[in-house]
Write a protein that holds these residues in place. Structure first.
Motif, PDB file in Angstrom:
ATOM      1  N   PRO A 185       0.793  -1.230   0.000  1.00 25.85           N
ATOM      2  CA  PRO A 185       0.000   0.000   0.000  1.00 25.85           C
ATOM      3  C   PRO A 185       0.828   1.284   0.000  1.00 25.85           C
ATOM      4  CG  PRO A 185       0.029  -0.976   2.187  1.00 25.85           C
ATOM      5  CD  PRO A 185       0.727  -1.943   1.278  1.00 25.85           C
ATOM      6  N   ALA A 186       2.135   1.182   0.162  1.00 26.04           N
ATOM      7  CA  ALA A 186       3.030   2.351   0.069  1.00 26.04           C
ATOM      8  C   ALA A 186       4.271   1.868  -0.664  1.00 26.04           C
ATOM      9  CB  ALA A 186       3.365   2.885   1.463  1.00 26.04           C
ATOM     10  N   CYS A 187       4.135   1.657  -2.001  1.00 29.26           N
ATOM     11  CA  CYS A 187       5.056   0.767  -2.710  1.00 29.26           C
ATOM     12  C   CYS A 187       6.416   1.373  -3.022  1.00 29.26           C
ATOM     13  CB  CYS A 187       4.404   0.258  -3.986  1.00 29.26           C
ATOM     14  SG  CYS A 187       4.090   1.501  -5.243  1.00 29.26           S
ATOM     15  N   GLY A 188       6.587   2.692  -3.048  1.00 31.66           N
ATOM     16  CA  GLY A 188       7.901   3.257  -3.354  1.00 31.66           C
ATOM     17  C   GLY A 188       8.421   2.756  -4.681  1.00 31.66           C
ATOM     18  N   THR A 189       9.549   2.057  -4.667  1.00 32.42           N
ATOM     19  CA  THR A 189      10.136   1.521  -5.903  1.00 32.42           C
ATOM     20  C   THR A 189       9.627   0.122  -6.237  1.00 32.42           C
ATOM     21  OG1 THR A 189      12.056   0.611  -4.726  1.00 32.42           O
ATOM     22  CG2 THR A 189      12.246   2.870  -5.544  1.00 32.42           C
ATOM     23  N   ARG A 236     -13.277  -1.754  -4.418  1.00 31.07           N
ATOM     24  CA  ARG A 236     -13.094  -3.208  -4.282  1.00 31.07           C
ATOM     25  C   ARG A 236     -11.803  -3.526  -3.537  1.00 31.07           C
ATOM     26  NH1 ARG A 236     -12.071  -5.689  -9.100  1.00 31.07           N
ATOM     27  NH2 ARG A 236     -12.341  -7.727  -8.106  1.00 31.07           N
ATOM     28  N   GLN A 237     -10.742  -2.773  -3.835  1.00 27.09           N
ATOM     29  CA  GLN A 237      -9.434  -3.059  -3.245  1.00 27.09           C
ATOM     30  C   GLN A 237      -9.289  -2.515  -1.825  1.00 27.09           C
ATOM     31  OE1 GLN A 237      -9.853  -1.785  -6.390  1.00 27.09           O
ATOM     32  NE2 GLN A 237      -9.486  -3.745  -7.392  1.00 27.09           N
ATOM     33  N   GLU A 238     -10.195  -1.659  -1.438  1.00 26.95           N
ATOM     34  CA  GLU A 238     -10.072  -0.989  -0.144  1.00 26.95           C
ATOM     35  C   GLU A 238     -10.404  -1.922   1.018  1.00 26.95           C
ATOM     36  OE1 GLU A 238     -11.816   1.162   3.251  1.00 26.95           O
ATOM     37  OE2 GLU A 238     -13.075   0.342   1.662  1.00 26.95           O
ATOM     38  N   GLU A 239     -11.177  -2.977   0.760  1.00 23.46           N
ATOM     39  CA  GLU A 239     -11.589  -3.883   1.838  1.00 23.46           C
ATOM     40  C   GLU A 239     -11.743  -5.307   1.309  1.00 23.46           C
ATOM     41  OE1 GLU A 239     -14.996  -4.151   5.361  1.00 23.46           O
ATOM     42  OE2 GLU A 239     -15.326  -2.889   3.598  1.00 23.46           O
ATOM     43  N   ASP A 274      -4.172  14.488   8.615  1.00 24.47           N
ATOM     44  CA  ASP A 274      -5.369  15.259   8.909  1.00 24.47           C
ATOM     45  C   ASP A 274      -6.555  14.296   8.980  1.00 24.47           C
ATOM     46  OD1 ASP A 274      -7.486  16.969   9.086  1.00 24.47           O
ATOM     47  OD2 ASP A 274      -7.157  17.959   7.157  1.00 24.47           O
ATOM     48  N   GLU A 275      -7.196  14.276  10.126  1.00 23.78           N
ATOM     49  CA  GLU A 275      -8.284  13.323  10.341  1.00 23.78           C
ATOM     50  C   GLU A 275      -9.406  13.489   9.327  1.00 23.78           C
ATOM     51  OE1 GLU A 275     -11.192  12.541  14.036  1.00 23.78           O
ATOM     52  OE2 GLU A 275      -9.067  12.528  14.563  1.00 23.78           O
ATOM     53  N   ALA A 276      -9.622  14.720   8.863  1.00 23.97           N
ATOM     54  CA  ALA A 276     -10.734  14.999   7.947  1.00 23.97           C
ATOM     55  C   ALA A 276     -10.544  14.305   6.603  1.00 23.97           C
ATOM     56  CB  ALA A 276     -10.868  16.503   7.745  1.00 23.97           C
ATOM     57  N   ASN A 277      -9.276  14.046   6.215  1.00 22.94           N
ATOM     58  CA  ASN A 277      -9.012  13.418   4.925  1.00 22.94           C
ATOM     59  C   ASN A 277      -8.716  11.923   5.020  1.00 22.94           C
ATOM     60  OD1 ASN A 277      -9.291  15.775   3.364  1.00 22.94           O
ATOM     61  ND2 ASN A 277      -7.233  16.444   3.953  1.00 22.94           N
ATOM     62  N   THR A 278      -8.758  11.381   6.234  1.00 25.52           N
ATOM     63  CA  THR A 278      -8.423   9.968   6.430  1.00 25.52           C
ATOM     64  C   THR A 278      -9.657   9.093   6.251  1.00 25.52           C
ATOM     65  OG1 THR A 278      -6.725  10.635   8.014  1.00 25.52           O
ATOM     66  CG2 THR A 278      -7.365   8.340   8.032  1.00 25.52           C
ATOM     67  N   ASN A 279      -9.453   7.924   5.697  1.00 24.93           N
ATOM     68  CA  ASN A 279     -10.542   6.974   5.490  1.00 24.93           C
ATOM     69  C   ASN A 279     -11.272   6.728   6.816  1.00 24.93           C
ATOM     70  OD1 ASN A 279     -12.190   4.769   4.966  1.00 24.93           O
ATOM     71  ND2 ASN A 279     -10.609   3.586   3.912  1.00 24.93           N
ATOM     72  N   PRO A 280     -12.555   7.063   6.912  1.00 22.27           N
ATOM     73  CA  PRO A 280     -13.279   6.931   8.193  1.00 22.27           C
ATOM     74  C   PRO A 280     -13.372   5.489   8.690  1.00 22.27           C
ATOM     75  CG  PRO A 280     -14.788   7.438   6.382  1.00 22.27           C
ATOM     76  CD  PRO A 280     -13.406   7.611   5.845  1.00 22.27           C
ATOM     77  N   ASP A 281     -13.372   4.530   7.762  1.00 19.43           N
ATOM     78  CA  ASP A 281     -13.454   3.125   8.185  1.00 19.43           C
ATOM     79  C   ASP A 281     -12.167   2.671   8.862  1.00 19.43           C
ATOM     80  OD1 ASP A 281     -16.051   2.692   7.267  1.00 19.43           O
ATOM     81  OD2 ASP A 281     -15.340   2.375   5.221  1.00 19.43           O
ATOM     82  N   VAL A 282     -11.032   3.256   8.460  1.00 14.76           N
ATOM     83  CA  VAL A 282      -9.762   2.966   9.126  1.00 14.76           C
ATOM     84  C   VAL A 282      -9.763   3.612  10.512  1.00 14.76           C
ATOM     85  CG1 VAL A 282      -7.270   3.332   9.070  1.00 14.76           C
ATOM     86  CG2 VAL A 282      -8.482   2.686   6.981  1.00 14.76           C
ATOM     87  N   HIS A 284      -5.406  -0.148   8.114  1.00 15.78           N
ATOM     88  CA  HIS A 284      -5.802  -0.222   6.696  1.00 15.78           C
ATOM     89  C   HIS A 284      -5.479  -1.599   6.114  1.00 15.78           C
ATOM     90  CE1 HIS A 284      -6.047   0.517   2.408  1.00 15.78           C
ATOM     91  NE2 HIS A 284      -4.763   0.209   2.290  1.00 15.78           N
ATOM     92  N   ILE A 285      -4.316  -2.125   6.449  1.00 13.87           N
ATOM     93  CA  ILE A 285      -3.913  -3.441   5.940  1.00 13.87           C
ATOM     94  C   ILE A 285      -4.870  -4.526   6.426  1.00 13.87           C
ATOM     95  CG2 ILE A 285      -2.105  -5.208   6.160  1.00 13.87           C
ATOM     96  CD1 ILE A 285      -0.085  -2.800   6.047  1.00 13.87           C
ATOM     97  N   LEU A 286      -5.284  -4.436   7.681  1.00 13.09           N
ATOM     98  CA  LEU A 286      -6.260  -5.397   8.204  1.00 13.09           C
ATOM     99  C   LEU A 286      -7.549  -5.355   7.387  1.00 13.09           C
ATOM    100  CD1 LEU A 286      -5.926  -5.126  12.092  1.00 13.09           C
ATOM    101  CD2 LEU A 286      -5.680  -7.200  10.718  1.00 13.09           C
ATOM    102  N   ARG A 287      -8.009  -4.159   7.064  1.00  8.75           N
ATOM    103  CA  ARG A 287      -9.244  -4.027   6.278  1.00  8.75           C
ATOM    104  C   ARG A 287      -9.066  -4.565   4.863  1.00  8.75           C
ATOM    105  NH1 ARG A 287     -13.479  -1.202   6.631  1.00  8.75           N
ATOM    106  NH2 ARG A 287     -13.285  -0.329   4.533  1.00  8.75           N
ATOM    107  N   ALA A 288      -7.904  -4.287   4.258  1.00 10.88           N
ATOM    108  CA  ALA A 288      -7.702  -4.619   2.850  1.00 10.88           C
ATOM    109  C   ALA A 288      -7.505  -6.118   2.617  1.00 10.88           C
ATOM    110  CB  ALA A 288      -6.508  -3.845   2.301  1.00 10.88           C
ATOM    111  N   LEU A 289      -7.077  -6.856   3.640  1.00  9.50           N
ATOM    112  CA  LEU A 289      -6.873  -8.302   3.499  1.00  9.50           C
ATOM    113  C   LEU A 289      -8.200  -9.045   3.395  1.00  9.50           C
ATOM    114  CD1 LEU A 289      -4.082  -8.976   6.156  1.00  9.50           C
ATOM    115  CD2 LEU A 289      -3.837  -9.271   3.676  1.00  9.50           C
ATOM    116  N   THR A 290      -8.188 -10.140   2.623  1.00 16.71           N
ATOM    117  CA  THR A 290      -9.324 -11.055   2.637  1.00 16.71           C
ATOM    118  C   THR A 290      -9.301 -11.832   3.957  1.00 16.71           C
ATOM    119  OG1 THR A 290      -7.982 -12.779   1.606  1.00 16.71           O
ATOM    120  CG2 THR A 290      -9.293 -11.385   0.142  1.00 16.71           C
ATOM    121  N   LEU A 291     -10.418 -12.439   4.301  1.00 22.50           N
ATOM    122  CA  LEU A 291     -10.457 -13.300   5.477  1.00 22.50           C
ATOM    123  C   LEU A 291      -9.483 -14.455   5.257  1.00 22.50           C
ATOM    124  CD1 LEU A 291     -11.952 -13.558   8.201  1.00 22.50           C
ATOM    125  CD2 LEU A 291     -13.514 -15.148   7.062  1.00 22.50           C
TER     126      LEU A 291
END
Length: 534
Positions: free
Chosen positions: A203-207, A298-301, A318-326, A342-349
């Motif tokens: 989710p923060a892939c850099g190179t 689809r990829q968010e959760e 800034d809390e106002a711009n952060t995903n509320p579900d996270v 966020h990673i917990l949410r994005a993973l499948t069961l």
């Protein structure tokens, strides 16, 4: 692995850039990437032309079949003089990249014969703002000459070439933040053991180090004996020939990376392309921003089977711009906590993750810290924690870190800990490679983890696992979840590791005093002798 000659050629080119006034390694990599992209477009056109000649079928050209269009091809401009080459790249070739990029952005669903743009992957999108920053004509001609000599037809070698270029970022000051040490990445991949049927994300892939090295891991694990060969320097190369049934999935669906730095998106797209993955989903997106729900719902959760990451430390959002579900999982502004949520949410069961976090995540006393750790233990399976030595990220940061290993869903029975004290390199700013016994704990950590996981998956009783991994004076040991919960969900290894103090034997004080007197007398005798000589 590269031959010594290729390494030397790249080193010489790098020095040429440096002496030519381009001292930012990220800029050097970006400029070389543009030239490699130009050559690979031409190589791709050559393949399409040969196929068309064989079959007699028409194909969608990347380059117009006109004198001006054909002059955009690598083979037709690479021998231009420095001044003429600079002007041509600046005014014609790179602007054409932008045109191709816009076309590749909408090139889905092309037929078999018209798939040239689709084969570019998403890298075309990020070439739209390509710009020539090489002002020195001598440097430019040298760069073109070297790129022309690179063995870009060899799939695994071209990935190694780019990895070697990216290794130069370790000399790049603040750019070092984009580069997790490759031996740490490789160890995390071994611990997670991704499969060719899975969907993998950073989710923060850099190179795109985690994604590219995962492809290398898959090639290594899924190569037959016939698919392994050695080069002139004795380096092994893996074709990944056993991956053929999964190629379409690997090319288009398997790899996802998100970042909001367009330079990083270009570099990571090129990295994946050179590792043989043309359609990697490298996307512009701040993974923690609420806009992800609109752009990638689809990829968010509940989407990814595996997540490998070294997300940014010590940031505040800034809390106002952060995903509320996270934020619902962990109410905080700290990026290191938000990324884990966020990673917990994005993973499948049943999906699993290996994530590098600063030690503060393990023992922080704030409500958010404890809330996240409680979530990991009670509503998920926090399976392992590898404590890393504080020098792993030097010279950029001396912060102590750890690798969290967890699976989404279920609950935690026990946590496996490993106290990694050496990673094969000195823990000072130089990070010199070390050899010899005790210089690298990573192989043992991987072996102990695999032994532990085999016991868990074989339904070995908890008491037996406790017997095997119960000695907390060892580097690898387990702690029951109840004991962790009783300690405010503290996950720091020092909370549970037992230190054995070795008893020291000392002589009696009177004996030591007598020895000191004898020594004093010997010194006085020597001084008297010296005085007599004068």
């Amino acid at each position: 692995m590269l031959t010594g000659k290729i390494r030397n050629d790249i080193d010489k080119l790098w020095e040429k850039f440096w002496t030519g006034g381009i001292t930012n390694p990220l800029t050097v990599i970006e400029q070389i990437s543009y030239l490699m992209f130009a050559r690979m477009l031409d190589m791709q056109e050559d393949v399409a032309e040969r196929k068309a000649n064989r079959t007699g079928k028409a194909f969608d050209r990347l380059f117009p079949n006109t004198p001006e269009g054909q002059l955009l091809r690598w083979k037709n401009f690479r021998n231009m003089s420095g001044k003429e080459l600079h002007k041509h790249l600046k005014q014609n070739v790179y602007p054409y990249f932008a045109k191709l990029g816009k076309q590749s952005d909408t090139a889905d669903g092309l037929g078999e014969e018209g798939s040239s743009l689709e084969a570019l992957g998403h890298i075309g999108e990020y070439m739209q703002d390509a710009d020539l920053e090489i002002k020195n004509e001598s440097v430019l001609t040298s760069a073109v000459e070297m790129v022309n000599d690179l063995p870009l037809t060899q799939s695994d070698v071209k990935g190694d070439i780019y990895e070697y270029l990216l290794s130069k970022l370790t000399t790049a000051g603040i750019n070092g933040q984009f580069r997790t040490p490759r031996h740490i990445i490789d160890a995390m991949i071994e611990l997670i053991a991704p499969q060719p049927t899975e969907v993998i994300c950073d989710p923060a892939c850099g190179t795109a180090g985690f994604l590219a090295r995962t492809m290398e891991y898959l090639n290594r694990v899924h190569s037959s004996e016939a698919g392994i060969f050695e080069d002139e320097d004795g380096n092994k190369h893996y074709s990944g020939d056993l991956l053929e049934p999964y190629r379409e999935h690997i090319n288009k669906e398997m790899f996802w990376g998100f970042d909001f730095d367009t330079t990083m998106l270009r570099v990571s797209s090129m990295n994946m392309m050179l590792h043989g993955v043309n359609g990697a989903n490298i996307r512009y997106q701040d993974s923690l921003n609420k806009s992800i729900k609109e752009h990638y719902p689809r990829q968010e959760e509940n989407f990814f089977d595996v997540i490998l990451a070294n997300p940014p430390f010590k940031g505040r959002l800034d809390e106002a711009n952060t995903n509320p579900d996270v934020l619902a999982l962990v109410k905080t502004k700290k990026t290191e906590l938000l990324f884990v949520a966020h990673i917990l949410r994005a993973l499948t069961l049943g999906g699993r993750a290996a994530v590098i976090v600063p030690d503060g995540v393990l023992f922080g006393s704030s409500k958010a810290h404890q809330q996240l750790r409680k979530e990991l233990l009670e509503n998920n399976q926090l399976e392992g924690i590898v404590s890393l030595p504080s020098g792993v990220f030097k010279p950029y940061a001396g912060v102590s870190t750890a690798i969290l290993l967890f699976t989404k869903g279920g609950s935690t029975e026990r946590v496996w800990f490993y106290d990694l004290q050496a990673d094969g390199y000195s823990l000072d700013d130089k990070r010199t490679e070390l050899k010899g016994e005790g210089s690298n704990d990573l192989p043992d950590a991987i072996a102990q983890w695999q032994r532990y996981r085999q016991m868990v998956e074989s339904n070995i009783s908890g008491s037996t696992i406790g017997t095997v991994f119960g000695d907390k004076t060892k580097k690898a040991f387990v702690v029951e979840a109840e004991a962790i919960a009783a300690n405010n969900y503290d996950l720091s290894i020092n909370r549970y590791k037992e230190v054995v103090y070795q008893a020291e034997q000392y002589e009696e004080p009177k004996v030591i005093l007598q020895k000191l007197k004898v020594l004093e007398q010997e010194i006085l005798a020597d001084l008297d002798e010296l005085e007599g000589m004068l």
